[in-house]
Write an enzyme that holds these catalytic residues in place. Structure first.
Site, PDB file in Angstrom:
ATOM      1  N   SER A 263       0.807  -1.215   0.000  1.00 10.69           N
ATOM      2  CA  SER A 263       0.000   0.000   0.000  1.00 10.69           C
ATOM      3  C   SER A 263       0.836   1.259   0.000  1.00 10.69           C
ATOM      4  O   SER A 263       1.938   1.312   0.547  1.00 10.69           O
ATOM      5  CB  SER A 263      -0.947  -0.010   1.206  1.00 10.69           C
ATOM      6  OG  SER A 263      -0.348   0.622   2.307  1.00 10.69           O
ATOM      7  N   LYS A 264       0.258   2.262  -0.642  1.00 12.05           N
ATOM      8  CA  LYS A 264       0.911   3.560  -0.728  1.00 12.05           C
ATOM      9  C   LYS A 264       1.129   4.139   0.652  1.00 12.05           C
ATOM     10  O   LYS A 264       2.094   4.817   0.908  1.00 12.05           O
ATOM     11  CB  LYS A 264       0.006   4.531  -1.496  1.00 12.05           C
ATOM     12  CG  LYS A 264       0.268   4.563  -2.972  1.00 12.05           C
ATOM     13  CD  LYS A 264      -0.392   5.790  -3.586  1.00 12.05           C
ATOM     14  CE  LYS A 264      -0.162   5.773  -5.086  1.00 12.05           C
ATOM     15  NZ  LYS A 264      -0.698   6.901  -5.782  1.00 12.05           N
ATOM     16  N   ARG A 265       0.175   3.862   1.525  1.00 14.30           N
ATOM     17  CA  ARG A 265       0.233   4.455   2.848  1.00 14.30           C
ATOM     18  C   ARG A 265       1.289   3.804   3.730  1.00 14.30           C
ATOM     19  O   ARG A 265       2.068   4.479   4.388  1.00 14.30           O
ATOM     20  CB  ARG A 265      -1.139   4.321   3.518  1.00 14.30           C
ATOM     21  CG  ARG A 265      -1.783   5.625   3.858  1.00 14.30           C
ATOM     22  CD  ARG A 265      -3.190   5.464   4.409  1.00 14.30           C
ATOM     23  NE  ARG A 265      -3.815   4.174   4.160  1.00 14.30           N
ATOM     24  CZ  ARG A 265      -3.916   3.207   5.077  1.00 14.30           C
ATOM     25  NH1 ARG A 265      -3.402   3.361   6.269  1.00 14.30           N
ATOM     26  NH2 ARG A 265      -4.523   2.074   4.779  1.00 14.30           N
TER      27      ARG A 265
END
Ligand code: GLU
Length: 501
Positions: A263-265
């Site tokens: 995930s980007k986060r």
């Protein structure tokens, strides 16, 4: 027999909502490989209809990331092509989507919906209160004649355009990656999705489909997360009476621990970061090709041409891929070692420039010096960005003391400071007499010293290493001293023994 026949056209259609996630590069890569393997076109289209999430410069950044990874496109915003423009906001401005939404309205397959966001939220809350798990919206205007919808719109009421999803029956589609089995969805599970927002902007579901059709895309290869939306797309193709493209949903990439999607986060997955850290694009290309595709059960190291030649859709797996940074590192190290000294040096220069160790642009002498230093670190270099740290002491003087390294590092285990100072003095003396400053000569001088003083080489060489580099781990000693040069070596030894008193 191959499951792919005839000319193929595929596309990568990123939304410029931020940097390009490495998973996005994988999707682009598979499309690119597919086009190159089967001899077709690879199209780049920018899907910027989500005004809320739009990020300035993201499209340029995405294109730079793709180019870095070694991908080129046959048609796209910058290179043009017969089906342009390739940016959706420009296509919107040309009225392309409005033409097609009007067509659906007129055919009674879509309708203007006047339900506001607030009303929708209330309906959802009411459904939830009744224990209905997933609320599926069907607007009352489904039943209205088009004139009635138009009248309402003419009175200034904002509206969206929604798909009139059938109430009964089911939709089926095939997926090239998920096997020949058809994916079946009951229409009772669907709702009337928005096609055109109240602002007049098309949503993804509508815009991408109109574009895929107009751009004559034959295979839609995209992330697996789009599988649940695909029934809507199939319904839309049917509504228009258009041929379906072949769908091929690519497997998700799981995080290293297998818990959830990359995930980007949570993960460091911006393509730019890999670039900054000094991953070689050819290693990344190779690594990403293996994220969901394999040639056989063991071959990993493959060149770009080999991958193009071997890439078949049959070997794209439906099961999730797993992100493995260690494997990526290993592969990068392998690729780095396969480069020549000159090639590595050339690729290191930007990192050294950025760290302020060489000037920008580097002078001829600086270049030559970097070429001479490269063999010292070539073997153990994994990420090119490690180079400034590994090589810093060749460019800056390491000093013992509060500003530099801890003089205690000079003192080998089980030895006293005074004794160490003696050793360094003796090394200084021995090295100052070396006439030709070459690896063999430096080594011979130091080995002779070991014999003469009757000491172990380890501690002596260790002390010299620290004095010369300011650190305990450094490139091979004799090579390092030669690269430093006689004067700097002697000066550093002197500073070392002086610090020890
Ligand atoms: N714009 C969509 C995205 O960025 C593209 C999905 C697709 O390839 O259809 O995810």
């Amino acid at each position: 027999m191959s499951v792919v026949s005839g000319p193929v056209r595929v596309r990568f259609a990123p939304s410029p909502t931020g940097y390009l996630h490495i998973g996005g590069v994988r999707t682009a890569l598979f499309n690119w490989l597919f086009a190159r393997h089967y001899g077709g076109q690879f199209v780049l289209r920018i899907e910027d209809t989500d005004e809320k999430r739009f990020v300035d410069d993201a499209a340029a950044d995405i294109m730079a990331s793709l180019r870095w990874a070694g991908l080129d496109w046959d048609e796209g915003p910058d290179v043009g092509g017969p089906f342009g423009p390739y940016v959706q906001s420009e296509r919107h401005a040309e009225g392309i989507y409005a033409t097609y939404s009007t067509q659906l309205l007129e055919a009674g397959l879509a309708y203007m919906s006047f339900t506001t966001e607030e009303e929708l939220a209330q309906m959802r809350a009411a459904a939830e209160a009744q224990g209905i798990k997933s609320f599926r919206f069907r607007g009352p205007e489904r039943a209205w004649p088009l004139e009635q919808q138009q009248e309402m719109a003419a009175r200034g009421r904002p509206f969206t355009i929604r798909l009139k999803t059938p109430l009964e029956g089911e939709t089926r589609f095939q997926d090239l990656v998920r096997g020949g089995d058809q994916i079946v969805v009951q229409h009772t599970q669907l709702q009337d999705i928005v096609l055109i927002k109240a602002t007049g902007m098309p949503v993804y579901h509508f815009a991408h489909l109109v574009d895929d059709h107009l751009m004559q895309i034959t295979h839609v290869m995209r992330a697996e997360e789009w599988v649940p939306s695909t029934p809507y797309h199939v319904l839309l193709y049917h509504a228009f009476g258009w041929n379906l493209p072949v769908f091929a949903h690519l497997p998700v990439i799981l995080r290293q621990d297998g818990k959830g999607k990359l995930s980007k986060r949570k993960d460091d997955v911006s393509t730019n970061r890999f670039w900054e850290r000094g991953y070689l694009p050819e290693a990344m290309f190779n690594y990403l090709a293996l994220q969901g595709w394999s040639y056989d059960d063991h071959t990993e190291l493959m060149s770009r041409d080999e991958i193009v030649e071997r890439f078949t859709i049959e070997r794209v797996q439906p099961s999730p891929a797993r992100w493995n940074p260690d494997k990526l590192k290993d592969l990068n190290g392998l690729y780095v070692r396969r480069l020549t000294t000159e090639q590595v040096a050339e690729r290191l220069l930007p990192y050294l420039t950025k760290a302020g160790l060489v000037t920008d642009p580097p002078t001829v002498d600086e270049r030559a010096y970097v070429v001479s230093l490269t063999p010292l670190i070539h073997e153990r270099l994994v990420e090119l960005s490690e180079a400034p740290d590994l090589l810093e002491f060749f460019f800056r003087e390491p000093s013992p003391g509060p500003e530099g390294y801890d003089p205690a590092l000079l003192v080998p285990k089980k030895m006293e400071a005074a004794q160490t100072a003696e050793l360094l003095r003796a090394a200084h003396e021995a090295l100052s007499q070396v006439e030709i400053w070459g690896i063999e000569q430096v080594e011979a001088a130091l080995r002779a010293l070991v014999a003469r003083l009757e000491v172990k080489p380890g501690p002596l060489f260790g002390a010299i290493r620290v004095a010369a580099s300011g650190r305990t781990v450094a490139p091979p000693l004799f090579e390092m001293l030669v690269a430093l040069g006689r004067e700097r070596t002697l000066a550093r030894l002197e500073r070392g023994y002086t610090a020890l008193g």
